[in-house]
Design an enzyme around this catalytic site. Structure first.
Site, mmCIF file in Angstrom:
data_model
loop_
_atom_site.group_PDB
_atom_site.id
_atom_site.type_symbol
_atom_site.label_atom_id
_atom_site.label_comp_id
_atom_site.label_asym_id
_atom_site.label_seq_id
_atom_site.Cartn_x
_atom_site.Cartn_y
_atom_site.Cartn_z
ATOM 1 N N CYS A 1 4.453 1.772 4.148
ATOM 2 C CA CYS A 1 5.949 1.752 4.900
ATOM 3 C C CYS A 1 6.714 2.734 4.141
ATOM 4 C CB CYS A 1 6.513 0.158 4.493
ATOM 5 S SG CYS A 1 5.346 -0.853 5.726
ATOM 6 N N CYS B 1 4.548 -1.139 28.369
ATOM 7 C CA CYS B 1 3.557 -0.243 28.156
ATOM 8 C C CYS B 1 3.271 0.447 29.330
ATOM 9 C CB CYS B 1 2.195 -0.948 28.051
ATOM 10 S SG CYS B 1 0.831 -0.023 27.844
ATOM 11 N N CYS C 1 2.958 -2.292 10.452
ATOM 12 C CA CYS C 1 1.969 -2.118 9.266
ATOM 13 C C CYS C 1 1.506 -0.536 10.009
ATOM 14 C CB CYS C 1 0.889 -3.187 9.256
ATOM 15 S SG CYS C 1 -0.238 -2.732 7.940
ATOM 16 N N CYS D 1 -6.794 -5.396 23.256
ATOM 17 C CA CYS D 1 -5.380 -5.148 22.903
ATOM 18 C C CYS D 1 -4.378 -6.209 22.953
ATOM 19 C CB CYS D 1 -5.025 -3.963 24.168
ATOM 20 S SG CYS D 1 -3.339 -3.453 23.908
ATOM 21 N N HIS E 1 3.183 -5.061 25.541
ATOM 22 C CA HIS E 1 2.648 -5.187 27.019
ATOM 23 C C HIS E 1 3.760 -4.994 28.248
ATOM 24 C CE1 HIS E 1 -0.327 -6.116 30.011
ATOM 25 N NE2 HIS E 1 0.564 -7.131 30.433
ATOM 26 N N CYS F 1 -0.081 -5.275 14.703
ATOM 27 C CA CYS F 1 0.320 -4.968 13.392
ATOM 28 C C CYS F 1 1.835 -5.342 13.061
ATOM 29 C CB CYS F 1 0.199 -3.573 13.104
ATOM 30 S SG CYS F 1 1.390 -2.395 13.311
ATOM 31 N N CYS G 1 0.869 -1.299 0.003
ATOM 32 C CA CYS G 1 0.088 -0.084 0.041
ATOM 33 C C CYS G 1 0.846 1.342 -0.009
ATOM 34 C CB CYS G 1 -1.025 0.002 1.323
ATOM 35 S SG CYS G 1 -0.052 0.400 2.669
ATOM 36 N N CYS H 1 3.838 -6.850 5.588
ATOM 37 C CA CYS H 1 3.548 -7.676 4.144
ATOM 38 C C CYS H 1 4.734 -8.409 3.666
ATOM 39 C CB CYS H 1 2.876 -6.848 3.076
ATOM 40 S SG CYS H 1 1.156 -6.039 3.676
ATOM 41 N N CYS I 1 -3.874 -1.897 20.798
ATOM 42 C CA CYS I 1 -2.816 -2.498 19.766
ATOM 43 C C CYS I 1 -3.616 -3.716 19.089
ATOM 44 C CB CYS I 1 -1.666 -3.063 20.623
ATOM 45 S SG CYS I 1 -0.478 -3.770 19.580
ATOM 46 N N CYS J 1 -6.112 0.323 31.265
ATOM 47 C CA CYS J 1 -5.571 -0.671 30.342
ATOM 48 C C CYS J 1 -6.601 -1.434 29.244
ATOM 49 C CB CYS J 1 -5.059 -2.130 31.159
ATOM 50 S SG CYS J 1 -4.579 -3.493 30.219
ATOM 51 N N CYS K 1 6.958 0.151 20.574
ATOM 52 C CA CYS K 1 6.161 1.311 20.406
ATOM 53 C C CYS K 1 5.944 2.144 21.618
ATOM 54 C CB CYS K 1 4.749 0.780 19.799
ATOM 55 S SG CYS K 1 4.647 -0.037 18.295
#
Lengths: 503, 309
Positions: free
Chosen positions: B56, B227, B188, B253, B224, B284, B53, B150, B281, B247, B262
């Protein structure tokens, strides 16, 4: 003589155009969409709430438009009432995405067709960025590599800008635009969670809160982008237009114009929008009726029936289908070909005398360029249309962000029913975007997307009518038939996105 | 945008800055080798897109330090990318084929998107299937990087019921008994840092340490585990509906099974990330991302569906 001009770069995805050139004129053009994934097939049977996430992956350039169209389709299906903050956040996220997309398109995707990058070698001033670019290009050219200074060289033959200062200014703005695009995306990500592919957008609103410590950074980022639009982007478009005036005539599509309207001014999708919806043939605008949209597939690589309405859509790939030349379908409105995108958005709104800011800026800038509003249907017209929309949108987003009520809800409670159907229509940066969802037994029974580049880059329909881009290419005079920089300028002015077009 | 001397100075400065840092740490011999880097050996990236797509690639442009422009002119050289290359058509194919035929020097193959294994014509470049280029490149490339979920694992185009038989790059080579290592950088989209820092590591210190085929520096822990809402999880302070704080586990999630950094890296210049926006989340960066119809992203309708259907 048949000449393929693909793969066409500085667009999204896999596109070839097969041209026929006779005596230096393109006498035929066939847009070949060359990539297929089958979203509408694998969406079937999924949880409906997966769809605003999955459909964003149709396109990583304009994912938010798909998230919004999908959310609106589900809101329509679930009969959701969206709180005002929820709709405003949708607008702020999607609008910021448009700003980045317009800048990306003009500078990164199109500027190299007009700007002479090698002019930087003559630079003798003190600007550190330009000096670095100059040193880099020089070192590359001196290095003896077979392909120096990629991805900016090699390039096609053709006439480029010859004014040194304009070239240097544009190269500098090419770099600055990249940082402005990031700022627009950062603004969107404040509420969207991340860009590309926001996780916070849902039918019914947005999971992010309307907090002052988020609103003010959003405004600060958008203000910077707004200044760049006014001080750099619009002057650069006018400068390129001034140097290539023939492109106000070149690349005219030969059909109508369609816009679904952009950014609802109230919580309901059918509230008045910042830009009005409409379909325009011969200068007359009518309300859009989704039942008038039918997708033809005689020239497309599918064995499923042709001429189906969106609600009845079917898709069965047949890669070896004879006579077909594209994965793109050919949507038609009341049987007629239309162009979608920035020029269509402006012309449809302008013809209805709807948005005064659009009218004022369009009159002023077309006046300054010495062209008529109808000439927005051209290569330069599409570029100028994006610049006009960027300016109007940046002002709107700053106002819209002030309409958020901190502390009030941003999400409706979602309770998807066992069966329902809904349409969601919006404007992606590339044009009219329609999603349709039908839910049976809590699962997606049918999902259909009619996407901007599906309209613009469509192949011949069942009546043999060319798509908008094909029609804009036919009749173009080309100096070097093997390369056709002229045809590529036309194709790029539509900002085609093949991942969207086929999905 | 820098000349070679500048590059050497910068590389040395970078090495000093990286010294001792986890994941980016340079072995003494690598540090010594830095002084001998020939800038012509800056990795040349040949980027090709499959069933993608472009998200990225767009994400790579969001890089902050260094910027994407610095990355492609200073730390690496982008020999071809469909979104940025000036060239096109036959001229572009001549360049691409020169690299793939091994006639234009060393290059790293960077792939975005999946490969349609069961329907080769679902992805065409210059009248030939995407697979054709991957098979040829396997012979000449210095290495391969799969950019995004992908290219790593198929994910979205490989979702259950897909018509193309989409697979990731490593599996594509495995099926052909082509023994080339692929560095997988999932997501993703991918986070720009994950890719650019991997490229930097390749040039400054060689192949980064991998865990399950991906750079350990970014993918060694479950989301997690780091987090900022882990405390909410421990205190059983769960979000009950979308838009709630707390949470997000009970909304679906997938942080507990997704390996990515992340929460500490954040996205888009550090302005946000999914959970920060109260968005669960959706996994991805996971190889199973979006694959199964029976595993929806959210648990809102899960119980209801099974009860009534």
């Amino acid at each position: 003589m048949k000449i393929d001009i693909g793969p066409i770069t500085r667009i999204e995805g896999h596109l070839n155009v097969q041209t026929t050139v006779e005596n230096g004129v393109v006498t035929d053009a066939r847009c070949e969409g060359e990539m297929f994934r089958g979203f509408e097939i694998f969406l079937r049977g999924r949880d409906p709430l997966d769809s605003q996430q999955i459909t964003q992956r149709i396109c990583g350039v304009c994912p938010y438009a798909h998230a919004i169209a999908s959310s609106m389709a589900q809101e329509n299906a679930y009969r959701l009432s969206v709180p005002p903050n929820g709709r405003i956040l949708h607008n702020l996220i999607q609008g910021a995405n448009h700003l980045y997309d317009y800048l990306l398109h003009f500078y990164q995707l199109c500027a190299l067709d007009y700007v002479d990058i090698t002019s930087v070698l003559e630079y003798s001033g003190k600007d550190p960025e330009l000096s670095r670019v100059r040193d880099w290009v020089r070192a590359e050219i001196d290095s003896g590599q077979r392909y120096p200074a990629t991805p900016f060289l090699p390039r096609l033959s053709g006439r480029y800008l010859n004014d040194r200062d304009t070239n240097l200014g544009a190269i500098k703005n090419y770099l600055e635009a990249m940082s402005m695009e990031k700022k627009a995306n950062q603004a969107a990500a404040i509420f969207g969670g991340k860009f590309p592919h926001a996780t916070s957008i849902f039918p019914g609103g947005c999971t992010q809160e309307a907090r002052v410590d988020l609103i003010v950074p959003y405004q600060s980022l958008i203000s910077e982008v707004r200044d760049f639009i006014h001080n750099k982007y619009i002057p650069d478009v006018l400068a390129v237009a001034g140097a290539f005036p023939e492109y106000w005539e070149i690349g005219r599509s030969r059909g109508g114009f369609l816009s679904h309207g952009h950014l609802p001014l109230g919580p309901r999708p059918d509230n008045e929008r910042l830009l009005a919806a409409g379909v325009m043939f011969d200068g007359r605008v009518e309300a859009v009726n989704f039942d008038q949209i039918r997708q033809h597939v005689n020239s497309s690589l599918y064995s499923s029936p042709t001429n189906l309405q969106v609600r009845d859509a079917a898709i069965t790939p047949q890669p070896d289908k004879s006579g077909a030349y594209s994965w793109i379908m050919a949507p038609r409105y009341a049987g007629k070909m239309v162009e979608v995108g920035p020029a269509a958005r402006i012309m449809v709104d302008y013809a209805q005398g709807h948005n005064q800011a659009v009218k004022e800026l369009t009159d002023r800038l077309t006046g300054r360029a010495g062209v008529r509003v109808s000439q927005l249907n051209s290569v330069m017209g599409r570029h100028l249309s994006r610049a006009i929309l960027a300016a109007v949108l940046a002002d709107f987003l700053l106002e819209e962000s002030q309409r958020l009520t901190p502390g009030e809800p941003t999400m409706a409670a979602i309770d998807p029913p066992a069966s329902a159907e809904g349409f969601g229509a919006t404007e992606a940066s590339r044009g009219a975007l329609l999603h349709y969802i039908r839910i049976e037994n809590y699962k997606i029974a049918k999902y259909e997307c009619v996407v901007p580049t599906t309209w613009n880059a469509s192949p011949r329909d069942d009546q043999g009518q060319p798509g908008a881009m094909e029609s804009a290419l036919i009749g173009t005079r080309v100096n070097n038939p093997e390369e056709q920089i002229e045809s590529k300028r036309i194709v790029r002015s539509f900002d085609p996105c093949l991942a969207c077009a086929v999905h | 945008m820098f000349n070679r001397r500048d590059f050497l100075k910068l590389a040395a400065a970078l090495a000093a800055a990286f010294g001792g840092g986890q994941g980016g740490g340079l072995a003494p011999q690598a540090r010594a080798a830095l002084n001998k880097i020939d800038p012509r050996r800056v990795p040349k990236l040949l980027c090709l897109q499959g069933l993608s797509c472009t998200g990225c690639s767009i994400s790579l442009l969001q890089a902050e330090t260094p910027s994407a422009m610095s990355m492609i002119t200073q730390y690496s050289q982008l020999v071809f990318h469909t979104d940025l290359s000036s060239t096109s058509g036959a001229q572009a194919m001549e360049l691409i084929n020169a690299f793939i035929d091994g006639e234009a020097g060393d290059y790293v193959l960077a792939i975005e998107g999946a490969i349609p294994e069961d329907m080769p014509s679902a992805c065409i470049i210059d009248h030939k299937p995407f697979a054709h280029y991957l098979e040829r490149a396997a012979v000449t490339m210095s290495g391969a990087v799969a950019i995004g979920s992908c290219a790593c694992d198929g994910v979205i185009p490989a979702a259950e019921g897909n018509p193309t038989g989409a697979i990731g790059l490593a599996e594509f080579y495995r099926k052909r008994n082509i023994n080339r290592q692929v560095i997988n950088i999932p997501g993703c989209p991918v986070h720009p840092d994950w890719v650019w820092h991997t490229i930097n590591h390749l040039v400054l210190a060689g192949s980064p340490k991998l865990i399950n085929g991906s750079p350990e520096a970014f993918f060694d822990r479950r989301l997690h585990e780091h987090c900022p809402r882990y405390y909410d999880f421990q205190e059983e302070n769960f979000a009950k509906k979308l838009g709630d704080r707390g949470c997000l586990f009970k909304l679906g999630c997938l942080g507990p099974i997704t390996f990515a950094d992340c929460p500490t890296r954040r996205w888009n210049g550090g302005h946000s990330w999914c959970v920060n926006a109260n968005a669960p989340c959706i996994g991805c960066a996971s190889p199973r991302f979006a694959r199964q119809k029976s595993l929806p992203f959210y648990r809102l309708s899960e119980g209801k569906t099974s009860r009534r259907s």
